[in-house]
Design an enzyme around this catalytic site. Structure first.
Site, mmCIF file in Angstrom:
data_model
loop_
_atom_site.group_PDB
_atom_site.id
_atom_site.type_symbol
_atom_site.label_atom_id
_atom_site.label_comp_id
_atom_site.label_asym_id
_atom_site.label_seq_id
_atom_site.Cartn_x
_atom_site.Cartn_y
_atom_site.Cartn_z
ATOM 1 N N TYR A 67 11.910 7.932 14.423
ATOM 2 C CA TYR A 67 11.444 7.927 13.691
ATOM 3 C C TYR A 67 12.501 8.606 12.605
ATOM 4 O O TYR A 67 13.352 8.016 11.619
ATOM 5 C CB TYR A 67 10.302 8.480 13.251
ATOM 6 C CG TYR A 67 9.722 8.350 12.023
ATOM 7 C CD1 TYR A 67 9.816 6.896 11.441
ATOM 8 C CD2 TYR A 67 9.219 9.197 11.201
ATOM 9 C CE1 TYR A 67 9.082 6.381 9.443
ATOM 10 C CE2 TYR A 67 9.407 9.499 9.537
ATOM 11 C CZ TYR A 67 8.636 8.284 9.002
ATOM 12 O OH TYR A 67 8.225 7.769 7.874
ATOM 13 N N ARG A 91 0.725 -1.210 0.245
ATOM 14 C CA ARG A 91 0.117 0.351 0.374
ATOM 15 C C ARG A 91 1.035 1.070 0.470
ATOM 16 O O ARG A 91 1.861 1.648 0.214
ATOM 17 C CB ARG A 91 -1.266 0.240 1.003
ATOM 18 C CG ARG A 91 0.208 0.143 2.617
ATOM 19 C CD ARG A 91 -0.861 -0.280 3.366
ATOM 20 N NE ARG A 91 -0.573 -0.883 5.003
ATOM 21 C CZ ARG A 91 -0.479 -0.682 5.882
ATOM 22 N NH1 ARG A 91 -1.257 0.734 6.487
ATOM 23 N NH2 ARG A 91 -0.069 -0.880 7.114
ATOM 24 N N ALA A 94 16.027 9.438 13.964
ATOM 25 C CA ALA A 94 17.057 8.360 14.164
ATOM 26 C C ALA A 94 16.995 7.911 13.225
ATOM 27 O O ALA A 94 18.602 7.659 12.884
ATOM 28 C CB ALA A 94 16.943 8.153 15.844
ATOM 29 N N ALA A 95 15.564 6.319 13.258
ATOM 30 C CA ALA A 95 16.363 6.195 12.019
ATOM 31 C C ALA A 95 16.121 6.177 10.763
ATOM 32 O O ALA A 95 17.110 5.432 10.103
ATOM 33 C CB ALA A 95 14.988 4.973 12.206
ATOM 34 N N LYS A 96 15.429 7.370 9.833
ATOM 35 C CA LYS A 96 15.743 7.947 8.673
ATOM 36 C C LYS A 96 17.166 8.234 8.851
ATOM 37 O O LYS A 96 17.353 8.098 7.722
ATOM 38 C CB LYS A 96 14.606 8.960 8.494
ATOM 39 C CG LYS A 96 12.808 8.183 8.857
ATOM 40 C CD LYS A 96 12.904 6.900 7.580
ATOM 41 C CE LYS A 96 11.590 6.158 7.499
ATOM 42 N NZ LYS A 96 11.802 5.196 5.762
ATOM 43 N N ASN A 111 11.431 0.485 1.606
ATOM 44 C CA ASN A 111 10.495 1.289 1.688
ATOM 45 C C ASN A 111 9.769 0.938 3.186
ATOM 46 O O ASN A 111 8.958 2.144 3.652
ATOM 47 C CB ASN A 111 9.234 1.226 0.470
ATOM 48 C CG ASN A 111 8.196 1.520 0.455
ATOM 49 O OD1 ASN A 111 7.403 2.844 0.529
ATOM 50 N ND2 ASN A 111 7.071 0.659 0.966
ATOM 51 N N ASP A 143 8.393 -10.285 7.692
ATOM 52 C CA ASP A 143 8.479 -8.725 8.311
ATOM 53 C C ASP A 143 9.976 -8.923 8.090
ATOM 54 O O ASP A 143 10.792 -9.791 8.983
ATOM 55 C CB ASP A 143 8.249 -9.623 9.730
ATOM 56 C CG ASP A 143 8.311 -7.910 11.102
ATOM 57 O OD1 ASP A 143 9.349 -6.895 10.140
ATOM 58 O OD2 ASP A 143 7.940 -8.228 12.048
HETATM 59 P P1 NDP Z 1 2.284 2.963 5.123
HETATM 60 O O1 NDP Z 1 2.241 2.907 6.514
HETATM 61 O O2 NDP Z 1 0.928 3.491 4.163
HETATM 62 O O3 NDP Z 1 2.695 1.698 4.658
HETATM 63 C C1 NDP Z 1 3.699 0.497 5.167
HETATM 64 C C2 NDP Z 1 3.867 -0.386 4.156
HETATM 65 O O4 NDP Z 1 4.731 -0.957 4.937
HETATM 66 C C3 NDP Z 1 2.672 -1.562 4.297
HETATM 67 O O5 NDP Z 1 3.214 -2.262 3.042
HETATM 68 C C4 NDP Z 1 2.736 -2.105 5.332
HETATM 69 O O6 NDP Z 1 2.552 -3.577 5.449
HETATM 70 C C5 NDP Z 1 4.783 -2.037 5.050
HETATM 71 N N1 NDP Z 1 5.063 -2.246 6.244
HETATM 72 C C6 NDP Z 1 5.895 -2.066 7.663
HETATM 73 N N2 NDP Z 1 6.043 -2.910 8.329
HETATM 74 C C7 NDP Z 1 6.852 -3.599 7.832
HETATM 75 C C8 NDP Z 1 7.809 -4.575 7.815
HETATM 76 N N3 NDP Z 1 7.989 -4.364 9.406
HETATM 77 N N4 NDP Z 1 7.806 -5.528 7.414
HETATM 78 C C9 NDP Z 1 7.828 -5.854 5.917
HETATM 79 N N5 NDP Z 1 6.460 -4.676 5.817
HETATM 80 C C10 NDP Z 1 6.109 -3.886 6.821
HETATM 81 O O7 NDP Z 1 3.514 3.907 5.015
HETATM 82 P P2 NDP Z 1 3.687 4.664 4.158
HETATM 83 O O8 NDP Z 1 3.189 4.560 2.287
HETATM 84 O O9 NDP Z 1 3.489 6.174 3.703
HETATM 85 O O10 NDP Z 1 5.440 5.041 4.088
HETATM 86 C C11 NDP Z 1 6.625 4.211 3.327
HETATM 87 C C12 NDP Z 1 7.802 5.268 3.476
HETATM 88 O O11 NDP Z 1 7.845 6.636 2.752
HETATM 89 C C13 NDP Z 1 7.590 4.604 5.169
HETATM 90 O O12 NDP Z 1 9.428 4.238 5.252
HETATM 91 C C14 NDP Z 1 7.748 5.851 5.728
HETATM 92 O O13 NDP Z 1 9.191 6.153 6.467
HETATM 93 C C15 NDP Z 1 8.050 6.725 4.447
HETATM 94 N N6 NDP Z 1 7.816 7.815 4.177
HETATM 95 C C16 NDP Z 1 6.753 8.192 4.040
HETATM 96 C C17 NDP Z 1 5.869 9.660 4.756
HETATM 97 C C18 NDP Z 1 4.460 10.176 4.526
HETATM 98 O O14 NDP Z 1 4.025 11.209 4.698
HETATM 99 N N7 NDP Z 1 3.719 8.966 3.902
HETATM 100 C C19 NDP Z 1 7.244 10.384 4.513
HETATM 101 C C20 NDP Z 1 8.273 10.099 4.751
HETATM 102 C C21 NDP Z 1 8.523 8.952 4.370
HETATM 103 P P3 NDP Z 1 2.053 -4.665 6.399
HETATM 104 O O15 NDP Z 1 1.395 -3.005 7.223
HETATM 105 O O16 NDP Z 1 1.466 -5.058 6.043
HETATM 106 O O17 NDP Z 1 3.555 -5.233 6.779
#
Ligand code: NDP
Length: 249
Positions: free
Chosen positions: A157, A18, A159-161, A92, A65
């Protein structure tokens, strides 16, 4: 350039079920790549695979995961078994567990570092072994504006990024030997489930600081990822590309 410049290449997108990850997988599929997407929730994974298959290419969904070493290794292994190679890795998968520093729980710190940073390390290490044998590859890490400028309520977050930016630059230096290019994309405020979880007042305050005056779309980020995966980006490594409407310059 052909309409499907990534034909014959294989892209693996973590958290591709997603939001930004799904948009990146779709962009790479449109460019002709076979795509592998992962996530933890299997229902969401199935629907993402169907959506991506509708674009006409080959798609594999793997529940994994990324914070767990066995799962990260299995994900790269399944990709190799099915498609024989890994050309593009998009790290991602990410989560937030927001809270003020003075009240932050150890667990909120650990979980965010585990998924956002350790997960990217585990996946990069696993995929880079295959890419080194191929003597080519692209690794694209999805970091955040928070990693560059800091974000109140998100020390974990941020720190991680920021750590992910360091990982990107160090890996770019090490892996250049095998023509593996490593870059980061730093989105600002992007319309996804993650952004929807930000309290409305905080989201509007942030939006007020965006010169382009709108929230970004997952597609805005995917366009940059699509570029970095392609032949046009052959001389770019160790860089951070901000996709944020001017929020941070
Ligand atoms: P969403 O929460 O909409 O989607 C996150 C995705 O990561 C999902 O597909 C989720 O699937 C998956 N995910 C989460 N944890 C795990 C895990 N432990 N292992 C495998 N998959 C995992 O987030 P966004 O699309 O908004 O964010 C995507 C990336 O962009 C992230 O790294 C986020 O930090 C970064 N970002 C987002 C911003 C924003 O404004 N939206 C801004 C800046 C950066 P599932 O839950 O099924 O595991």
């Amino acid at each position: 350039m052909t309409a499907r410049p990534l034909e014959g290449r294989v892209a693996l997108v973590t958290g591709g079920t997603r939001g930004i990850g799904l948009a990146c997988a779709a962009r790479l599929a449109e460019q002709g790549a076979a795509v592998v997407v992962s996530g933890r929730d299997t229902t969401r994974l199935e629907s993402a695979v169907k959506e991506l298959e509708a674009l006409g290419g080959e798609v594999l969904g793997v529940a994994a995961d990324v914070a767990k070493r066995e799962a990260a290794d299995r994900l790269t292994e399944r990709t190799r078994e099915r498609f024989g190679r890994i050309d593009v890795l998009v790290n991602n998968a990410g989560i937030t567990r927001d809270g003020l520093l003075l009240r932050m729980k150890d667990d909120d710190w650990d979980q965010v570092l585990d998924v956002n940073l350790r997960g990217a390390f585990l996946m990069t290490r696993a995929a880079a072994k295959t890419m080194a044998r191929q003597k080519s590859g692209r690794i694209i890490n999805i970091t955040s504006t928070a990693g560059a400028m800091g974000s109140a309520g998100q020390v974990n977050y941020s720190a991680a990024k920021a750590g992910l930016i360091g990982l990107t630059k160090a890996a770019a230096r090490e892996l250049a030997h095998w023509s593996i290019l490593v870059n980061a994309v730093a989105p600002g405020l992007i319309q996804t489930d993650m952004a929807a979880a930000i309290p409305q007042a905080a989201r509007e305050a942030l939006l007020g600081q965006v010169p382009l005056g709108r929230i970004g779309t997952a597609r805005d980020v995917a366009e940059m990822v699509g570029f970095l995966a392609g032949d046009g980006a052959a001389y770019i490594t160790g860089q951070v590309f901000h996709v944020n409407g001017g929020l941070y310059m």
